[in-house]
Write a protein that holds these residues in place. Structure first.
Motif, mmCIF file in Angstrom:
data_model
loop_
_atom_site.group_PDB
_atom_site.id
_atom_site.type_symbol
_atom_site.label_atom_id
_atom_site.label_comp_id
_atom_site.label_asym_id
_atom_site.label_seq_id
_atom_site.Cartn_x
_atom_site.Cartn_y
_atom_site.Cartn_z
ATOM 1 N N UNK A 116 0.837 -1.196 0.000
ATOM 2 C CA UNK A 116 0.000 0.000 0.000
ATOM 3 C C UNK A 116 0.873 1.247 0.000
ATOM 4 N N UNK A 117 0.392 2.337 -0.553
ATOM 5 C CA UNK A 117 1.216 3.549 -0.652
ATOM 6 C C UNK A 117 1.694 4.087 0.699
ATOM 7 N N UNK A 118 0.879 4.004 1.733
ATOM 8 C CA UNK A 118 1.290 4.532 3.033
ATOM 9 C C UNK A 118 2.442 3.711 3.600
ATOM 10 N N UNK A 119 2.362 2.397 3.478
ATOM 11 C CA UNK A 119 3.443 1.562 3.996
ATOM 12 C C UNK A 119 4.729 1.753 3.201
ATOM 13 N N UNK A 120 4.615 1.961 1.903
ATOM 14 C CA UNK A 120 5.812 2.253 1.109
ATOM 15 C C UNK A 120 6.425 3.584 1.532
ATOM 16 N N UNK A 121 5.579 4.576 1.773
ATOM 17 C CA UNK A 121 6.071 5.874 2.233
ATOM 18 C C UNK A 121 6.758 5.745 3.586
ATOM 19 N N UNK A 122 6.164 5.002 4.497
ATOM 20 C CA UNK A 122 6.777 4.812 5.812
ATOM 21 C C UNK A 122 8.103 4.068 5.712
ATOM 22 N N UNK A 123 8.204 3.121 4.796
ATOM 23 C CA UNK A 123 9.480 2.427 4.590
ATOM 24 C C UNK A 123 10.553 3.386 4.094
ATOM 25 N N UNK A 124 10.175 4.303 3.215
ATOM 26 C CA UNK A 124 11.142 5.293 2.712
ATOM 27 C C UNK A 124 11.538 6.280 3.810
ATOM 28 N N UNK A 125 10.592 6.651 4.659
ATOM 29 C CA UNK A 125 10.885 7.591 5.738
ATOM 30 C C UNK A 125 11.835 6.958 6.753
ATOM 31 N N UNK A 126 11.746 5.668 6.964
ATOM 32 C CA UNK A 126 12.595 5.003 7.952
ATOM 33 C C UNK A 126 14.055 4.866 7.527
ATOM 34 N N UNK A 127 14.386 5.187 6.267
ATOM 35 C CA UNK A 127 15.785 5.158 5.848
ATOM 36 C C UNK A 127 16.499 6.385 6.391
ATOM 37 N N UNK A 128 17.818 6.393 6.376
ATOM 38 C CA UNK A 128 18.587 7.521 6.912
ATOM 39 C C UNK A 128 18.294 8.800 6.137
ATOM 40 N N UNK A 129 18.194 8.713 4.827
ATOM 41 C CA UNK A 129 17.927 9.906 4.021
ATOM 42 C C UNK A 129 16.482 10.380 4.158
ATOM 43 N N UNK A 130 15.580 9.485 4.512
ATOM 44 C CA UNK A 130 14.171 9.849 4.578
ATOM 45 C C UNK A 130 13.696 10.339 5.927
ATOM 46 N N UNK A 131 14.550 10.277 6.951
ATOM 47 C CA UNK A 131 14.112 10.663 8.294
ATOM 48 C C UNK A 131 13.667 12.120 8.373
ATOM 49 N N UNK A 132 14.232 12.966 7.531
ATOM 50 C CA UNK A 132 13.862 14.384 7.576
ATOM 51 C C UNK A 132 12.440 14.631 7.056
ATOM 52 N N UNK A 133 11.833 13.644 6.412
ATOM 53 C CA UNK A 133 10.501 13.811 5.854
ATOM 54 C C UNK A 133 9.402 13.302 6.784
ATOM 55 N N UNK A 134 9.740 12.919 8.003
ATOM 56 C CA UNK A 134 8.741 12.416 8.933
ATOM 57 C C UNK A 134 7.747 13.464 9.367
ATOM 58 N N UNK A 135 8.239 14.660 9.678
ATOM 59 C CA UNK A 135 7.338 15.729 10.125
ATOM 60 C C UNK A 135 6.445 16.226 8.977
ATOM 61 N N UNK A 136 6.978 16.451 7.761
ATOM 62 C CA UNK A 136 6.056 16.828 6.677
ATOM 63 C C UNK A 136 5.029 15.735 6.356
ATOM 64 N N UNK A 137 5.369 14.483 6.604
ATOM 65 C CA UNK A 137 4.409 13.399 6.352
ATOM 66 C C UNK A 137 3.239 13.459 7.325
#
Length: 112
Positions: free
Chosen positions: A20-41
């Motif tokens: 599902x798109x939300x789980x894919x997004x959460x997987x990307x956010x959990x990477x080191x480069x994606x951690x900065x996108x947690x608050x905008x998410x």
């Protein structure tokens, strides 16, 4: 036979939900480069809560009670995204702390 069927059904359900798109997004956010996108998410989580509120409003207005299914899905995904904001900040702080410690160790050993 029954156990095999249940096992296959649970595996397929798990794999379906992982795509599902939300789980894919959460997987990307959990990477080191994606951690900065947690608050905008978290703002996307608010949109999911808005969709859940619209579902309840439509149900109260006389629409089908089948709208409880998307309501549950919207509320669950919204909660996951809202909670990922603070979690990503904690993970980002921990990752940066580890990077600073590693940098200091590297710098200490290169001086000698």
């Amino acid at each position: 036979m029954l156990m095999t069927t249940l096992w296959n059904l649970s595996t397929r359900t798990f794999l379906l939900l992982r795509r599902t798109p939300v789980n894919r997004l959460l997987d990307k956010i959990r990477t080191r480069q994606g951690l900065k996108w947690g608050v905008p998410a978290m703002t996307l989580g608010l949109v999911y809560f808005l969709a859940a509120a619209i579902c309840t409003t439509l149900i109260d207005g006389g629409w089908s009670t089948w709208l409880y299914l998307p309501f549950l899905l919207f509320a669950y995904n919204g909660m996951k995204l809202i909670l990922m904001g603070p979690i990503s900040l904690i993970l980002l702080a921990r990752a940066r702390t580890r990077e600073v410690i590693a940098h200091r160790r590297e710098k200490k050993f290169t001086r000698v």
